[in-house]
Every structure is written in structure tokens, then in C-alpha cells.
Design an enzyme around this catalytic site. Structure first.
Site, PDB file in Angstrom:
ATOM      1  CG  ASP A 338      -1.865   1.117   1.306  1.00 17.59           C
ATOM      2  OD1 ASP A 338      -2.663   1.255   0.360  1.00 17.59           O
ATOM      3  OD2 ASP A 338      -1.844   1.856   2.299  1.00 17.59           O
ATOM      4  CD  GLU A 373      -2.177   2.501  -3.436  1.00 18.10           C
ATOM      5  OE1 GLU A 373      -3.347   2.793  -3.713  1.00 18.10           O
ATOM      6  OE2 GLU A 373      -1.748   2.430  -2.260  1.00 18.10           O
TER       7      GLU A 373
END
Length: 662
Positions: A338, A373
Site C-alpha cells: 500500500d 501501489e
């Protein structure tokens, strides 16, 4: 009376060796570290750690056993301008604890103090670390080792995927055990999924703001203890720990040939900003763990209040050890990071950052599927295409191009083709393979596929922020009616685009990622930021699933696996047998022709046999097929008694695939 001997600075964390427990804690700036032991009644015994080797404080508890509850108090300067926020009044969680007992509520005792130390003791309110030592019989489990070229990722939430599944026993729904249930595995196998990517299963907590509103952090990105399995998704069956239940699920999925990737959160911690709770790193060594400004403030490049300083040597090793723990103890096959730009911050983003170098040097981790990401909100935070070899990346440019092409008529076919070909301009020149592009139309963050076709505006009122949260840049199209209630003509256009987008996703070069529920027609009622909705809004409603769409999606995935141009993970080159780009007359597109004619019509010949016909206009069209005999194939036609075609008449917003007859 418990007495600590010096013990050893390794292994890191709390480890039972059969005769006692060795405790270690990193702190470069502490003046004293106190181990706090708790009995079953919550009574606390404080023992100063007797030894320090470098920046590792350590001690050994003879006779200590698994199940021992513990925490730490750390003393040192409280000098916020220099980044130090030590406060021995605050019990602290071991950053390496593998289990926690209890929950973190919205309690003022967690306040560490902004300019002055808060003297309220937090021990009674804080969950206790647990020493665990669990043997497990993997029964010869081996990783499925799916090649990247054959990988089809399914992004799912443990609870959202299984909470309403009618064929899973009620006591197992919403849990790790549900992932191992034959009904769920059968769905994944029938669909053709190779890789299940789970939203965070690390121990997370709910932000105080959400608790005040009666909401929870459903997605789980507010991680407190990254080594610990979150017990919220455990069934609580007697004798079965959360760790064992997750292991059982991974083993069952592996037995079915399905990989498991974990979404992990190392960009920020659950301590939030300076007004957030002091639970762990802030009180252990704030200046080492976090990115700070010159005046000691948190550099909030994540938007979550703080950012972990992953370039610090110890923090780098903490992440590597954590990933290896999940790989070794749970046999997971990969990780999705993330806000992955934080991994490479030094503080500017650097492909050669310490954490990237450590991952590349680790033979076990470098063999895993690693997905980033590729952004954060800091300066220079957007880094799509810039991660080092070994990483694949969520491709938001692919997402926006495909939405814009099919739903808005805003993207020309040249741009569409470039992203259909794994966004080669982003990855090929940097020595990456097509699989580096993680193609997605939707993900957990944003509209579901159905909502993309039903809502022009976000509807996030349930989140309690007056609809201010969530993106306003969705590239969606409701086709003239906001919401799920619309007439038959509108629904016909919506369903055509629904299938066109699924087909595009699953037949593009690169690695497709399907959001769980998109194959069923799942809606979140227009909420494009459902991070705090642990309810029927986010849980898949299996009873009302679109069975025809599920079959369509499964047929697409089977078709994908038959086409060498999509599975060999090699870049398409001009003039090779992998791809030919044709106009509506079946003629090869010259460089000049790309910019001429209708920009929403295109034919793509893959591996000299499969012809993808695209009509993204809002009207019917006729295309002349290239030389040869063509027939429909599932899910676009029936091969029995197939009609030999020389032209194709396509409805508005339609995509079709034909196969060349031998």
C-alpha cells in the site's frame, strides 16, 4: 519474583526456546527499557532490560512460556523539536509481536502529549502482546508458482467475500476458515482465478474519529501490529488460533492451485499524527521510525498522519523480517504494498533505496510476487513505471484510459491500444516485462464496476464526512440516469459496457486484477470510498449475483489462457505474430491512420488467430474482417453450427472475439 538474565540480541522480538523467552527491543535513543509482564488478572510486573548490544535492548526470562502477556515502557527525552517523544507512563506494544490480546478503544489515556508528556498510565487500556509458539503441519504444502503470464488476480476482503455466502456455515462466514471452504474455492476455480489478493489481515485498529461515529476501519489499512494475524477474521473455534486458521486457509487454497497475496501496510502506522494515540513506535523511538521535518513534526506524505522511515537500517530490517515471517509461517506467495512509493523514499524516491536493495538480495522474498501501489501524496509521490525490476505495479493510467475510452469517448484508439499492450511506454523501456502492469478497471478503492455504469457522482454520505471523501475523478457514466433504477434501454447500454470493460481487462496484455464482486454485478450504492462500511454495502450478496455475468467472466478467463500473445509475458513487436492492429475495414493501421477515421473502432488480431472487434461508439457499426474464415467463440458465440463470417455488425459499446477457422 521474575528475574531477567542478559539473554541475546537475536532473534528479534519475543521468542520461546523451550526453556524460557528471549526478549529484544530496538531503540537507538532510549535511556532505559522496561519489560512489563502481565498475569491473567492483568497484574503488572516491571523488570528493567538488563543488557544492551548496540541499539538492541535484550533480556531472557527463564521458565517463561508461550501465552505470556507483555509490553514495554521506554524512558528517554521528551523533546518534540528533536523528534523524541519518550513517555514511560505509556505501555507500548512490541513492533514485532506475533499476537495481541484485546482491542484499542478511543481512550484518552493513549495520548502521549503534544508539547508536554501526558502522565496518565495507559496499561489498563492497551492490548497485551502475547508470546506464541505454534507448530504446524503443512503436509507437504508447496506454492502453486503460477507464472506471471498466466496470473489472474482477484482482490478481495476476507469478510466481504464470505459473510453472506449461503453455502458456508454461518459460524464460519466472514472468517479465514471461510476462505478454505469448498464452496468458496469452487467459485474461484470455476471463475479461473489463479491468485487471491487479500486486503490487510495484519492486526489493525479503528481510528478514534471512526469510533466516535460508530464506524470501523473495514478495509484494515490502519495497522498496529504488522507481524500479528488480525483476530477479527478468526472464527473463534476452540483450540484454533487465528494464525492456525489462516494457515489452514492458505493450505487449502494451495491445494486447489490458488496463490495467496497479502496486502501489507508499511507506509504509516496506527499512531496517526501528533494528536493520535501513543501505542508503539512513537514511544519506542520516534526519531528512528518516522519521517520528521527539521522541527520534529511528522512528514505526512501518506495522508494518514505519519510516514514510516523505511530507509533507516533497523526499520528496513524490520520490514524484511516481517515479510519473511508471513512467507515462512503462512506460506503466502506475495505481497501488495500500500502506498508503495514510501518503500523507496530516502526521503526522495530512489530505485536503489535500502529496502529495495534488501528485497532484491533476499532470495526468498525476491522470488515472491511483489506488487506496488506506485504513489503517495508527498512531493514526487507518483512513480508509476519507476519501481525496480522484480516489482509489478498497479496501473492507474490503464484504468483511466479504459474507462475514458468505453464510457466517456474521451480516449483515442491509439492511447487505448498503448495501454491494451501493457502500457509499454511506461515499462518496456525500463527493462520490465508486460506483467509489471497490473491492469485494473476497479479496485477496493473507488466505484465497483456496476457503480461505474450507474453513478456520475459519488454517494459517500454514510461515511460521515458530508460526502467530501472519495475521488471526484471517476471517469464514470450513468447513461442518463443516476442510480440503479433505470429503464430497459439504459440498462442495455450499461450491461454492454459492463461486458466490454471486463473483456478489455481480461484480454489486455499485462496482469489482470479483478475486484471481487465485479463478476457478480455487486453495487455499493455509489459509495466510492467504503473503507468504513463493515455491512451489507460492502459484503457480496451471493443470493442476487448475476449468474450470466459470472459465466461470461469465467469464459473470458478461459479464453485468455488460450492466447499465447497474452500468456507468454513478452513484449509485442511491430510485425511479429503476436498482434496486428486493424481498422474497421480489416486493414493494417499505418502510423498516420491511427489519427484518422473513427477513434472508437478497432480490430486487434492476437496470435494470428483471435480477432478482437471493438465498437466503443454509441451507435451500431459494421466492420469488414481480415482475410480468412471467422467464427464466434464463447462467450461471444457458439462454436457448434458456427456461421462463417466476413463482416461483423456490432451494437453500440460492444466488444467481440472471433476465432480464425483452421
Amino acid at each position: 519474583m521474575a528475574v531477567l538474565t542478559h539473554g541475546s540480541p537475536t532473534p528479534s522480538g519475543a521468542h520461546f526456546d523451550g526453556k524460557g523467552i528471549n526478549f529484544t527491543l530496538f531503540s537507538a535513543h532510549a535511556e532505559q527499557v522496561t519489560l512489563c509482564l502481565f498475569d491473567e488478572q492483568g497484574q503488572e510486573r516491571q523488570i528493567a532490560m538488563p543488557a544492551r548490544t548496540g541499539d538492541i535492548w535484550h533480556g531472557y526470562l527463564p521458565g517463561g512460556k508461550p501465552g505470556q502477556r507483555y509490553g514495554y515502557r521506554v524512558s528517554g527525552p521528551f523533546e518534540p523539536s528533536r523528534g523524541h517523544r519518550f513517555n514511560p507512563h505509556k505501555l507500548l506494544i512490541d513492533p514485532r509481536t506475533r499476537a495481541l490480546e484485546g482491542k484499542v478503544g478511543d481512550d484518552p489515556r493513549f495520548t502521549g502529549g503534544v508539547s508536554q508528556p501526558d502522565v496518565r498510565d495507559s496499561a489498563a487500556a492497551l492490548p497485551k502482546c502475547l508470546v506464541i509458539h505454534e507448530e504446524y503441519d503443512w503436509q507437504g504444502d508447496k506454492p502453486p508458482a503460477i507464472p506471471w503470464g498466466n496470473t489472474v488476480i482477484y482482490e478481495a476482503h476476507v469478510r466481504g467475500l464470505t459473510q453472506l455466502h449461503p453455502d458456508i456455515p454461518p459460524e464460519l462466514r466472514g472468517t479465514y476458515a471461510a476462505l478454505a471452504h469448498p464452496a468458496l474455492i469452487e467459485h474461484l476455480k470455476t471463475l479461473g482465478i489463479t491468485t487471491l489478493e487479500l486486503l490487510p489481515v495484519q492486526f489493525h485498529i479503528d481510528e478514534p474519529r471512526l469510533q466516535k461515529m460508530g464506524l470501523s476501519n473495514y478495509w484494515g489499512y490502519n495497522v498496529l501490529a504488522p507481524f500479528a494475524v488480525d483476530p477479527d477474521y478468526a472464527s473463534g473455534r476452540e483450540g484454533i488460533s487465528p494464525l492456525r486458521e489462516l494457515r489452514d486457509a492458505v493450505k487449502a487454497l494451495h491445494n486447489a492451485g490458488i496463490e495467496v497475496i497479502l496486502d501489507v501496510v508499511f507506509n504509516h502506522s496506527a499512531e496517526l499524527d501528533v494528536f493520535g494515540p501513543t501505542l508503539c513506535q512513537r514511544g519506542i523511538d520516534n526519531a528512528s521510525y518516522y519521517w520528521l521535518t527539521p522541527d520534529g513534526e511528522y512528514d505526512n506524505i501518506t495522508g494518514c498522519g505519519n510516514a514510516l522511515r523505511l530507509s533507516h537500517p533497523y526499520v528496513t530490517q524490520w520490514v524484511i523480517d516481517c515479510l519473511n515471517y508471513w512467507r515462512d509461517s503462512c506460506h503466502v506467495d506475495g505481497f501488495r504494498f500500500d502506498l508503495g512509493t514510501v518503500l523507496g523514499r530516502t526521503p526522495a524516491f530512489d530505485q536503489h533505496a535500502p529496502l529495495f536493495a534488501a528485497l532484491a538480495a533476499d532470495e526468498r522474498l525476491s522470488a515472491c510476487k511483489l506488487i506496488a501501489e506506485p504513489w503517495d501524496i508527498g512531493l514526487g509521490g507518483y512513480q508509476l513505471g519507476n519501481f525496480p525490476t522484480g516489482f509489478s505495479e498497479w496501473n492507474d493510467q490503464y484504468r483511466d484510459a479504459m474507462r475514458g475510452f468505453w464510457l466517456r469517448g474521451e480516449v483515442p484508439r491509439g492511447t487505448f491500444a498503448q495501454h491494451f499492450a501493457a502500457s509499454s511506454s511506461l515499462f518496456e523501456q525500463r527493462g520490465r516485462l508486460p506483467s509489471a502492469s497490473i491492469n485494473q478497471i476497479t479496485a477496493h478503492d473507488g466505484f465497483t464496476l456496476l457503480d461505474l455504469l450507474c453513478f456520475n457522482q459519488k454517494h459517500n454520505q454514510m461515511n460521515g464526512e458530508e460526502n467530501r471523501d472519495g475521488s471526484d475523478n471517476n471517469h464514470s457514466n450513468n447513461f442518463g440516469c443516476e442510480g440503479l433504477v433505470a429503464d430497459a434501454a439504459i440498462w442495455q447500454r450499461r450491461k454492454a459496457c459492463q461486458r466490454a470493460l471486463l473483456t478489455t481487462l481480461l484480454l489486455s496484455q499485462g496482469t489482470p486484477m479483478l475486484l471481487a464482486g465485479d463478476e457478480q454485478g455487486h453495487s455499493q450504492q455509489g459509495n466510492n470510498n467504503a473503507y468504513c462500511q463493515n455491512n451489507i454495502l460492502t459484503w457480496l450478496d451471493w443470493g442476487s449475483a448475476d449468474r450470466a455475468l459470472m459465466t461470461f467472466t469465467a469464459d473470458l478467463i478461459r479464453l485468455r489462457q488460450q492466447i499465447p500473445a497474452l500468456t507468454q509475458d513478452q513484449w509485442w513487436q511491430s510485425g511479429d505474430s503476436n498482434v496486428q492492429w486493424l481498422d474497421s475495414q480489416g486493414q493494417a493501421l499505418s502510423d498516420a491512420a491511427w489519427e484518422q477515421g473513427c477513434q472508437q473502432q478497432l480490430q486487434i488480431l492476437l496470435s494470428q488467430r483471435w480477432l478482437v472487434l471493438i465498437n466503443a461508439t454509441d451507435h451500431e457499426c459494421e466492420m469488414h474482417l481480415p482475410e480468412g474464415e471467422w467464427e464466434g467463440i464463447p462467450p461471444f458465440g457458439v462454436s457448434d453450427h458456427a456461421e462463417r463470417l466476413t463482416t461483423w455488425r456490432g451494437s453500440a459499446h460492444t466488444i467481440c472475439v472471433l476465432i480464425k477457422r483452421d
